[in-house]
Motif scaffolding. Structure first.
Motif, PDB file in Angstrom:
ATOM      1  N   MET A   1       0.850  -1.422  -0.147  1.00 17.23           N
ATOM      2  CA  MET A   1       0.064   0.041   0.038  1.00 17.23           C
ATOM      3  C   MET A   1       0.873   1.065  -0.077  1.00 17.23           C
ATOM      4  SD  MET A   1      -1.381   0.123   3.995  1.00 17.23           S
ATOM      5  CE  MET A   1      -2.613   1.632   3.530  1.00 17.23           C
ATOM      6  N   ASP A   2       0.293   2.413  -0.364  1.00 16.79           N
ATOM      7  CA  ASP A   2       1.057   3.626  -0.134  1.00 16.79           C
ATOM      8  C   ASP A   2      -0.016   4.521   0.802  1.00 16.79           C
ATOM      9  OD1 ASP A   2      -1.029   4.561  -1.818  1.00 16.79           O
ATOM     10  OD2 ASP A   2       0.263   4.378  -3.780  1.00 16.79           O
ATOM     11  N   PHE A   3       0.710   5.727   0.784  1.00 17.18           N
ATOM     12  CA  PHE A   3      -0.061   6.891   1.719  1.00 17.18           C
ATOM     13  C   PHE A   3      -1.316   7.095   1.290  1.00 17.18           C
ATOM     14  CE2 PHE A   3       4.181   7.068   3.804  1.00 17.18           C
ATOM     15  CZ  PHE A   3       3.823   6.979   4.910  1.00 17.18           C
ATOM     16  N   SER A   4      -1.653   7.134  -0.136  1.00 18.62           N
ATOM     17  CA  SER A   4      -2.786   7.588  -0.559  1.00 18.62           C
ATOM     18  C   SER A   4      -3.875   6.878  -0.108  1.00 18.62           C
ATOM     19  CB  SER A   4      -2.969   7.673  -1.814  1.00 18.62           C
ATOM     20  OG  SER A   4      -2.547   6.321  -2.577  1.00 18.62           O
ATOM     21  N   SER A   5      -3.487   5.441   0.244  1.00 20.21           N
ATOM     22  CA  SER A   5      -4.602   4.618   1.035  1.00 20.21           C
ATOM     23  C   SER A   5      -5.161   4.956   2.263  1.00 20.21           C
ATOM     24  CB  SER A   5      -3.947   3.199   1.090  1.00 20.21           C
ATOM     25  OG  SER A   5      -3.461   2.660  -0.101  1.00 20.21           O
ATOM     26  N   PHE A   6      -4.645   5.902   2.970  1.00 19.52           N
ATOM     27  CA  PHE A   6      -5.253   6.310   4.099  1.00 19.52           C
ATOM     28  C   PHE A   6      -6.191   7.534   3.805  1.00 19.52           C
ATOM     29  CE2 PHE A   6      -0.624   5.167   5.412  1.00 19.52           C
ATOM     30  CZ  PHE A   6      -1.343   3.874   6.256  1.00 19.52           C
ATOM     31  N   ASN A   7      -6.345   7.853   2.660  1.00 16.70           N
ATOM     32  CA  ASN A   7      -7.395   8.983   2.388  1.00 16.70           C
ATOM     33  C   ASN A   7      -7.254  10.410   3.057  1.00 16.70           C
ATOM     34  OD1 ASN A   7      -8.907   7.388   0.263  1.00 16.70           O
ATOM     35  ND2 ASN A   7      -9.765   6.544   1.944  1.00 16.70           N
TER      36      ASN A   7
END
Length: 453
Positions: A1-7
């Motif tokens: 996963m990347d940080f964009s997954s945390f919304n």
């Protein structure tokens, strides 16, 4: 996963992209969703795994969403160095959000005290504090925590070791009961678990590689006499043009003595509790900027000092607590980089190093002393003899015999002159026993380090 997954909020995500944050570390991947959900959390992760960002990012995201400018988050840290370190990281992330933070810590002069009080009166969303200084502010009515939504305890095990448990409970009495409490610790002894139950509400638990050193660290050890340590550390530092080295000694007196010996040849500074806060900040800044390449210090710098690119850590003295070894070694190989850790083990500290190996789950490679050095003590991972056997052995060697009246000199054995400066007989291999001090690389000499400690 990347940080964009945390919304995350777009402004926070843009900041992460600009700072080069791509993939979260394991502790960030597991802790951030729990914190976003508003649950209490106990997180156990070794140093250098990105745990600070694991609690800062979701809190900043929440504050950014709410749009509130009231005091929202209190972060407690065991030392002023760690408090400053956390505040600097918050400033880096919060630059893109317009959120402010204040470090509150002791050890400064009256001017620093006044600056902290004025900053609190002006207002900030996040306060990073050491427990002692915060209690002083609370007692003086200088800070209002009624709007607090998050309490974060960083390096809780260290705070327990330093005797801050009662102070923390006092601080909690000033806080709203309806809050989110997050506890981060590098280790999870029973006392931490018991304490956490007093201040957390049905917490989630996360553990990442407890007691393990980073994969990028090459670890080794030398079995040495104390008289060989100073020459050995000088030899090691001469082998390569190091850009960033930390040397840990057990006491501030040893730090001062080793600094005095090394500064004749190397670019080195001493870091210990006798220095004024401004001096410590100046030295740490110079070290981070590579104006100073070698730092000699006590365990005061084993936690909370995040300097990327430290190539070498030398344990001049074997740490008494195995967990302190993990923290010391954790100063190198941070952020998936590589590093080296070398430990000097004298005869009386061999059992300490065995405990360290048991904690980290591996046997550390023993390196022979360099050419030109006298042979060091034999290193054994086997348990020492029982006290009765050792007592009997010492009795036989010392020329004393046992009778009903206690002990008396053996008249048939000539007693040797006793040299109090020599290592104890139990610490010297049989074939190397001598009444004189073990010579260093350049022959017999006075051991200034031991005298200073």
């Amino acid at each position: 996963m990347d940080f964009s997954s945390f919304n995350f909020e777009s402004s926070l995500q843009e900041g992460l992209d600009a700072m080069g944050f791509d993939q979260p570390t394991p502790i960030q991947e597991k802790a951030i969703p729990v914190i976003i959900e508003g649950k209490d959390l106990i997180a156990c992760a070794q140093t250098g795994t990105g745990k600070t960002a694991a609690f800062i990012l979701p809190v900043l995201n929440k504050i950014s969403k709410s749009g509130s400018n009231n005091l929202n988050t209190l972060i407690l840290a065991p030392t002023r160095e760690l408090a400053i370190q956390i505040d600097q990281q918050i400033q880096g992330f919060a630059y893109f959000l317009g959120i402010s933070s204040i470090p509150v810590y002791g050890g400064g002069d009256g001017l620093v005290w006044e600056q902290q009080k004025k900053a609190l009166e002006t207002g900030a969303e996040i306060v990073v504090a050491t427990p002692g200084r915060l209690i002083a502010l609370l007692a003086g009515g200088k800070i209002d925590l009624s709007s607090l939504e998050h309490l974060i305890l960083d390096e809780a095990d260290r705070m327990m070791d330093m005797g801050f448990s009662d102070d923390i409970l006092k601080i909690v009495n000033y806080l709203p009961k309806n809050r989110q409490t997050i506890l981060f610790s590098a280790t999870m002894p029973p006392k931490i678990r018991s304490f956490s139950m007093k201040i957390l509400n049905k917490p989630e638990e996360i553990s990442i590689a407890i007691g393990k050193t980073a994969a990028g660290v090459t670890q080794s050890m030398y079995s040495v006499y104390d008289t060989q340590k100073e020459d050995l550390v000088s030899h090691i530092l001469s082998q390569k043009n190091y850009e960033a080295v930390i040397i840990f000694a057990s006491t501030k007196d040893k730090v001062k003595a080793l600094y005095k010996a090394l500064k004749k040849k190397f670019d080195v500074e001493a870091f210990h509790s006798d220095l004024e806060q401004l001096e410590r900040e100046k030295i740490m800044s110079a070290f981070k900027n590579r104006a100073v390449k070698i730092l000699v210090g006590t365990d005061i710098i084993s936690r909370g000092i995040d300097v990327v690119g430290i190539e070498l850590v030398i344990n001049y003295d074997t740490p008494s607590d195995p967990e302190d070894y993990v923290h010391r070694v954790g100063r190198t190989a941070r952020a998936d980089m590589e590093g080296e850790a070398i430990t000097f083990v004298n005869p009386k500290d061999q059992y300490k190093f065995v405990r360290i190996e048991n904690l980290i789950g591996m046997e550390v490679t023993q390196v022979p002393l360099p050419e030109g050095f006298e042979k060091g003590p034999d290193y054994s991972r086997e348990p020492k003899k029982k006290s009765g056997d050792t007592f009997k052995s010492k009795n036989k060697k010392s020329g004393f015999s046992k009778n009903k009246g206690g002990f008396k000199a053996n008249p048939h054995k000539k007693r040797e002159n006793f040299d109090s400066s020599a290592p104890k007989s139990a610490e010297i291999p049989q074939e190397k026993k001598s009444t004189s001090k073990k010579p260093g690389k350049f022959g017999p000499r006075r051991n200034v380090i031991d005298d200073a400690g």
